[in-house]
Structures are given as structure tokens and as C-alpha cells.
Design a protein around this motif. Structure first.
Motif, PDB file in Angstrom:
ATOM      1  N   ALA A  81       0.814  -1.213   0.000  1.00  0.00           N
ATOM      2  CA  ALA A  81       0.000   0.000   0.000  1.00  0.00           C
ATOM      3  C   ALA A  81       0.849   1.266   0.000  1.00  0.00           C
ATOM      4  CB  ALA A  81      -0.946   0.008   1.200  1.00  0.00           C
ATOM      5  N   VAL A  82       2.079   1.178   0.519  1.00  0.00           N
ATOM      6  CA  VAL A  82       2.964   2.352   0.534  1.00  0.00           C
ATOM      7  C   VAL A  82       3.986   2.297  -0.596  1.00  0.00           C
ATOM      8  CG1 VAL A  82       2.671   2.738   3.001  1.00  0.00           C
ATOM      9  CG2 VAL A  82       4.542   1.252   2.204  1.00  0.00           C
ATOM     10  N   GLY A  83       3.756   1.386  -1.561  1.00  0.00           N
ATOM     11  CA  GLY A  83       4.572   1.380  -2.765  1.00  0.00           C
ATOM     12  C   GLY A  83       5.750   0.427  -2.797  1.00  0.00           C
ATOM     13  N   VAL A  84       5.852  -0.451  -1.821  1.00  0.00           N
ATOM     14  CA  VAL A  84       6.953  -1.409  -1.823  1.00  0.00           C
ATOM     15  C   VAL A  84       6.642  -2.546  -2.798  1.00  0.00           C
ATOM     16  CG1 VAL A  84       8.366  -2.974  -0.421  1.00  0.00           C
ATOM     17  CG2 VAL A  84       7.443  -0.874   0.594  1.00  0.00           C
ATOM     18  N   ASN A  85       7.607  -2.883  -3.633  1.00  0.00           N
ATOM     19  CA  ASN A  85       7.456  -3.995  -4.573  1.00  0.00           C
ATOM     20  C   ASN A  85       7.765  -5.298  -3.821  1.00  0.00           C
ATOM     21  OD1 ASN A  85       7.414  -5.771  -6.736  1.00  0.00           O
ATOM     22  ND2 ASN A  85       9.417  -5.154  -7.490  1.00  0.00           N
ATOM     23  N   VAL A  86       6.726  -5.978  -3.342  1.00  0.00           N
ATOM     24  CA  VAL A  86       6.895  -7.186  -2.530  1.00  0.00           C
ATOM     25  C   VAL A  86       6.632  -8.424  -3.382  1.00  0.00           C
ATOM     26  CG1 VAL A  86       6.215  -8.427  -0.445  1.00  0.00           C
ATOM     27  CG2 VAL A  86       6.107  -5.932  -0.488  1.00  0.00           C
ATOM     28  N   GLN A  87       7.582  -9.343  -3.354  1.00  0.00           N
ATOM     29  CA  GLN A  87       7.407 -10.640  -4.004  1.00  0.00           C
ATOM     30  C   GLN A  87       7.677 -11.733  -2.972  1.00  0.00           C
ATOM     31  OE1 GLN A  87      10.242  -9.682  -7.321  1.00  0.00           O
ATOM     32  NE2 GLN A  87       8.625 -10.521  -8.590  1.00  0.00           N
ATOM     33  N   VAL A  88       6.951 -12.829  -3.107  1.00  0.00           N
ATOM     34  CA  VAL A  88       7.094 -13.939  -2.168  1.00  0.00           C
ATOM     35  C   VAL A  88       7.550 -15.185  -2.907  1.00  0.00           C
ATOM     36  CG1 VAL A  88       5.932 -15.415  -0.469  1.00  0.00           C
ATOM     37  CG2 VAL A  88       5.289 -12.996  -0.682  1.00  0.00           C
ATOM     38  N   LEU A  89       8.588 -15.821  -2.378  1.00  0.00           N
ATOM     39  CA  LEU A  89       9.044 -17.109  -2.876  1.00  0.00           C
ATOM     40  C   LEU A  89       8.686 -18.171  -1.838  1.00  0.00           C
ATOM     41  CD1 LEU A  89      12.609 -16.616  -4.442  1.00  0.00           C
ATOM     42  CD2 LEU A  89      10.566 -17.484  -5.576  1.00  0.00           C
ATOM     43  N   PHE A  90       7.869 -19.127  -2.232  1.00  0.00           N
ATOM     44  CA  PHE A  90       7.459 -20.198  -1.316  1.00  0.00           C
ATOM     45  C   PHE A  90       8.110 -21.490  -1.775  1.00  0.00           C
ATOM     46  CE2 PHE A  90       4.874 -23.527   0.475  1.00  0.00           C
ATOM     47  CZ  PHE A  90       4.495 -23.036   1.713  1.00  0.00           C
ATOM     48  N   LEU A  91       8.973 -22.044  -0.921  1.00  0.00           N
ATOM     49  CA  LEU A  91       9.692 -23.269  -1.256  1.00  0.00           C
ATOM     50  C   LEU A  91       9.009 -24.476  -0.625  1.00  0.00           C
ATOM     51  CD1 LEU A  91      13.398 -22.150  -0.723  1.00  0.00           C
ATOM     52  CD2 LEU A  91      11.906 -21.765  -2.682  1.00  0.00           C
ATOM     53  N   GLU A  92       8.894 -25.531  -1.419  1.00  0.00           N
ATOM     54  CA  GLU A  92       8.306 -26.754  -0.899  1.00  0.00           C
ATOM     55  C   GLU A  92       9.007 -27.960  -1.494  1.00  0.00           C
ATOM     56  OE1 GLU A  92       4.222 -27.190  -2.072  1.00  0.00           O
ATOM     57  OE2 GLU A  92       4.512 -25.833  -3.775  1.00  0.00           O
ATOM     58  N   SER A  93       8.830 -29.107  -0.849  1.00  0.00           N
ATOM     59  CA  SER A  93       9.406 -30.371  -1.309  1.00  0.00           C
ATOM     60  C   SER A  93       8.493 -31.495  -0.869  1.00  0.00           C
ATOM     61  CB  SER A  93      10.804 -30.587  -0.719  1.00  0.00           C
ATOM     62  OG  SER A  93      11.744 -29.672  -1.224  1.00  0.00           O
ATOM     63  N   THR A  94       8.685 -32.648  -1.462  1.00  0.00           N
ATOM     64  CA  THR A  94       7.914 -33.811  -1.031  1.00  0.00           C
ATOM     65  C   THR A  94       8.383 -34.258   0.346  1.00  0.00           C
ATOM     66  OG1 THR A  94       9.467 -35.378  -2.033  1.00  0.00           O
ATOM     67  CG2 THR A  94       7.651 -34.569  -3.421  1.00  0.00           C
ATOM     68  N   LYS A  95       7.531 -34.985   1.018  1.00  0.00           N
ATOM     69  CA  LYS A  95       7.881 -35.516   2.336  1.00  0.00           C
ATOM     70  C   LYS A  95       9.104 -36.416   2.243  1.00  0.00           C
ATOM     71  CE  LYS A  95       5.846 -38.252   6.109  1.00  0.00           C
ATOM     72  NZ  LYS A  95       4.606 -38.932   6.563  1.00  0.00           N
ATOM     73  N   GLN A  96       9.158 -37.252   1.206  1.00  0.00           N
ATOM     74  CA  GLN A  96      10.281 -38.173   1.049  1.00  0.00           C
ATOM     75  C   GLN A  96      11.601 -37.415   0.911  1.00  0.00           C
ATOM     76  OE1 GLN A  96       7.445 -38.198  -0.552  1.00  0.00           O
ATOM     77  NE2 GLN A  96       6.549 -40.263  -0.584  1.00  0.00           N
ATOM     78  N   ALA A  97      11.607 -36.354   0.120  1.00  0.00           N
ATOM     79  CA  ALA A  97      12.829 -35.579  -0.079  1.00  0.00           C
ATOM     80  C   ALA A  97      13.272 -34.906   1.212  1.00  0.00           C
ATOM     81  CB  ALA A  97      12.613 -34.528  -1.171  1.00  0.00           C
ATOM     82  N   LEU A  98      12.319 -34.370   1.969  1.00  0.00           N
ATOM     83  CA  LEU A  98      12.659 -33.688   3.217  1.00  0.00           C
ATOM     84  C   LEU A  98      13.173 -34.665   4.268  1.00  0.00           C
ATOM     85  CD1 LEU A  98       9.672 -31.176   3.415  1.00  0.00           C
ATOM     86  CD2 LEU A  98      12.039 -30.678   2.796  1.00  0.00           C
ATOM     87  N   VAL A  99      12.533 -35.829   4.362  1.00  0.00           N
ATOM     88  CA  VAL A  99      13.003 -36.847   5.323  1.00  0.00           C
ATOM     89  C   VAL A  99      14.443 -37.233   4.992  1.00  0.00           C
ATOM     90  CG1 VAL A  99      12.737 -39.249   6.038  1.00  0.00           C
ATOM     91  CG2 VAL A  99      10.740 -37.759   5.922  1.00  0.00           C
ATOM     92  N   LYS A 100      14.738 -37.408   3.714  1.00  0.00           N
ATOM     93  CA  LYS A 100      16.093 -37.781   3.299  1.00  0.00           C
ATOM     94  C   LYS A 100      17.098 -36.700   3.670  1.00  0.00           C
ATOM     95  CE  LYS A 100      18.785 -39.079  -0.790  1.00  0.00           C
ATOM     96  NZ  LYS A 100      18.766 -39.260  -2.265  1.00  0.00           N
ATOM     97  N   ARG A 101      16.737 -35.436   3.443  1.00  0.00           N
ATOM     98  CA  ARG A 101      17.664 -34.338   3.737  1.00  0.00           C
ATOM     99  C   ARG A 101      17.952 -34.231   5.230  1.00  0.00           C
ATOM    100  NH1 ARG A 101      14.701 -29.947  -0.251  1.00  0.00           N
ATOM    101  NH2 ARG A 101      15.178 -31.054  -2.205  1.00  0.00           N
ATOM    102  N   PHE A 102      16.903 -34.311   6.048  1.00  0.00           N
ATOM    103  CA  PHE A 102      17.118 -34.226   7.494  1.00  0.00           C
ATOM    104  C   PHE A 102      17.909 -35.419   8.003  1.00  0.00           C
ATOM    105  CE2 PHE A 102      13.711 -31.028   7.480  1.00  0.00           C
ATOM    106  CZ  PHE A 102      14.229 -30.116   8.386  1.00  0.00           C
ATOM    107  N   SER A 103      17.684 -36.572   7.417  1.00  0.00           N
ATOM    108  CA  SER A 103      18.411 -37.770   7.842  1.00  0.00           C
ATOM    109  C   SER A 103      19.886 -37.679   7.471  1.00  0.00           C
ATOM    110  CB  SER A 103      17.790 -39.021   7.200  1.00  0.00           C
ATOM    111  OG  SER A 103      16.450 -39.181   7.595  1.00  0.00           O
ATOM    112  N   GLU A 104      20.158 -37.156   6.268  1.00  0.00           N
ATOM    113  CA  GLU A 104      21.539 -37.061   5.805  1.00  0.00           C
ATOM    114  C   GLU A 104      22.328 -36.011   6.578  1.00  0.00           C
ATOM    115  OE1 GLU A 104      21.103 -36.294   1.669  1.00  0.00           O
ATOM    116  OE2 GLU A 104      21.016 -38.418   1.113  1.00  0.00           O
ATOM    117  N   THR A 105      21.688 -34.889   6.899  1.00  0.00           N
ATOM    118  CA  THR A 105      22.391 -33.808   7.596  1.00  0.00           C
ATOM    119  C   THR A 105      22.336 -33.953   9.112  1.00  0.00           C
ATOM    120  OG1 THR A 105      20.395 -32.421   7.620  1.00  0.00           O
ATOM    121  CG2 THR A 105      21.872 -32.204   5.724  1.00  0.00           C
ATOM    122  N   ARG A 106      21.444 -34.844   9.589  1.00  0.00           N
ATOM    123  CA  ARG A 106      21.249 -35.076  11.033  1.00  0.00           C
ATOM    124  C   ARG A 106      20.792 -33.813  11.761  1.00  0.00           C
ATOM    125  NH1 ARG A 106      26.229 -39.178  12.783  1.00  0.00           N
ATOM    126  NH2 ARG A 106      25.765 -40.768  11.213  1.00  0.00           N
TER     127      ARG A 106
END
Length: 279
Positions: free
Chosen positions: A74-99
């Protein structure tokens, strides 16, 4: 001020995105509570023209984000949103690998349950901006996509045409998905098999198929018919995903042709998921 807000699921690549934005000249703030967004703007206006802020379930108060975005616009700021998502399988693998520990996990909730709970908490924010499905993306590919994102001019809407292979899963970030597996497949020609839909022999083969022309025309007409409605909804991005079996020939060809046509009147991005993954 150009302001990019990076949000989404834990483990989906927000730190990679923030680093990529920093490399392109953005002043970056990580893990900011959504309630502090107006204060950050007041503190940085006049000194920083390009700002990127990451906010997610770690910082809490996410329910304040939509309203604060409205106030800034409303005050003229150019706002853009990036929403990142992944499958459950991919996220489980990443958390498991990085601990690493998921921010919502505890002794009473499993990693998989934490991921689904976070997805539910973030659901109201998923419609705020442009989605990127990072399930199968390398960090380098994600960085390239982010740089493409920030390079776009501020026009009404950007059309993103993406090819993919159904055998690797449907992209989570697609607004529309078209299945072109019914079209004649160059894969069965030994000479065309190692090529892609961007190579001249494959393009010539598909251009001779009436079914390919009819499918392309139907998709083009659909996008043309409904695009004004999405422009009226103030959408910044519209993602149209075209899928074939492997994401190498037919879907790539259709995406290239659509991109060529619509780039004459709209801002267009083209992505070939499976081709980029093979690099």
C-alpha cells in the motif's frame, strides 16, 4: 524498495535461496518474525533498495505476514514472495543425511509428522507468491532458478512453462498440468532417443504429427482463454507444467513452442526439469 520474502518448509532450501539473493546484491535478513516486517522496512528504506527476508515456522507469528505484506504494498513497496516446498520423502532424506533437527520435532512427534504439521501451518501462506518445488533440485539448479526469478521485470504476470517426466513425479509448484504422453514418442526411434525436444531432428519429427499440433493448439488456446482472469487476480506468476513419460522429448518440444508463442506478448520463463537434473 524491492522486497523478496522467502518462506516455505524447513529443509526445502531457504538458506540456499537467501545466499543466492545475497550474491545478486540483496541485503538479506534470516529468520525474521513476520510481526517485525514493517519495522525492518522503516529501518532500511532510503539505505537499501533490494532486500530479501526469510521467515518461517522457526520465527513464529506467521499469521501476521499476509496483512503486513498488504501494508507494505500500500505504501509502494514492490513485494514478491518465494514459497519453497518439497515432497515428504525428499525432506526426510535431507534431514536424515544432515542429522539436523526439524524445528517442530520433539520426543512426542516423529520427523514425518513434523513435516506434515509444518505443511499444514504454512498452508495459508502458500498462495501468497511464486512456488518452487525443490524436491529433485540440486543447489546449483535452485540458485540458477532464483537468479532467473529476480531478473524478471515488474510486469503484470510472468508465464512459467515447465517440462517434466511423469515417472519422476508431478511438480508441486504447477498451477496447471497437461499430460502429453498420448503423443507419438521419439524415444522409440533409436536415432532420436538420445536427443531432446530442443534438437532439430526431434522437432521435425514431432512437427509432422497432427496429434502434436492439435495438443499444442488446445493448450495454447486454454492459456490464452484464461490468462486474463489470472492477471485480474494480481498473480505475479502462472506455472504451466507439461509432462510426458521421461520429460525429454514431447514435453520439452511443447514447452519450447509455447514459450516462443507467448513471449511475443508476455514475460516468459522456461524450465526443463529432467534436462536440468541431468546436467
Amino acid at each position: 524498495m524491492q522486497l523478496i520474502i522467502v518462506t516455505g518448509l524447513s529443509g526445502s532450501g531457504k538458506s540456499v535461496v537467501l545466499k543466492a539473493l545475497e550474491d545478486t546484491g540483496y541485503y538479506c535478513v534470516d529468520n525474521l518474525p513476520a510481526t517485525l516486517l514493517p519495522q525492518i522496512y522503516e529501518n532500511l528504506k532510503g539505505t537499501q533498495n533490494r532486500v530479501a527476508i526469510s521467515t518461517d515456522t522457526r520465527s513464529g507469528a506467521l499469521e501476521a505476514l499476509p496483512e503486513n505484506i498488504k501494508k507494505l504494498k500500500a505504501v509502494g513497496v514492490n513485494v514478491q514472495v518465494l514459497f519453497l516446498e518439497s515432497t515428504k520423502q525428499a525432506l526426510v532424506k535431507r534431514f536424515s543425511e544432515t542429522r539436523r533437527r526439524h524445528p517442530l520435532s520433539n520426543e512426542d512427534i516423529t520427523l514425518g509428522e513434523s513435516i506434515e504439521l509444518e505443511r499444514e501451518l504454512l498452508a495459508p501462506l502458500s498462495e501468497l507468491g511464486h512456488h518452487i518445488d525443490t524436491s529433485e533440485l540440486s543447489a546449483n539448479t535452485l540458485r540458477g532458478w532464483v537468479k532467473d526469478f529476480v531478473a524478471q521485470e515488474n510486469k503484470e504476470i510472468t508465464l512459467l512453462f515447465a517440462s517434466f517426466g511423469f515417472k519422476h513425479g508431478i511438480p508441486l509448484d504447477a498451477d496447471f498440468v497437461f499430460d502429453v504422453r498420448c503423443l507419438p514418442n521419439p524415444h522409440y526411434d533409436p536415432l532420436l532417443r538420445p536427443m531432446t525436444g530442443r534438437d532439430a531432428p526431434v522437432k521435425a519429427f514431432l512437427a509432422q504429427q497432427p496429434m502434436v499440433h492439435d495438443m499444442y493448439q488446445d493448450i495454447e488456446n486454454f492459456v490464452t482463454r484464461w490468462l486474463p482472469s489470472f492477471v485480474q487476480e494480481n498473480r505475479s506468476y502462472l506455472t504451466i507444467a507439461i509432462g510426458c513419460t521421461g520429460g525429454q522429448h514431447r514435453s520439452v518440444h511443447i514447452v519450447e513452442e509455447l514459450g516462443k508463442h507467448f513471449s511475443q506478448q508476455q514475460q516468459v520463463l522456461i524450465r526443463h526439469r529432467e534436462l536440468e537434473l541431468s546436467l
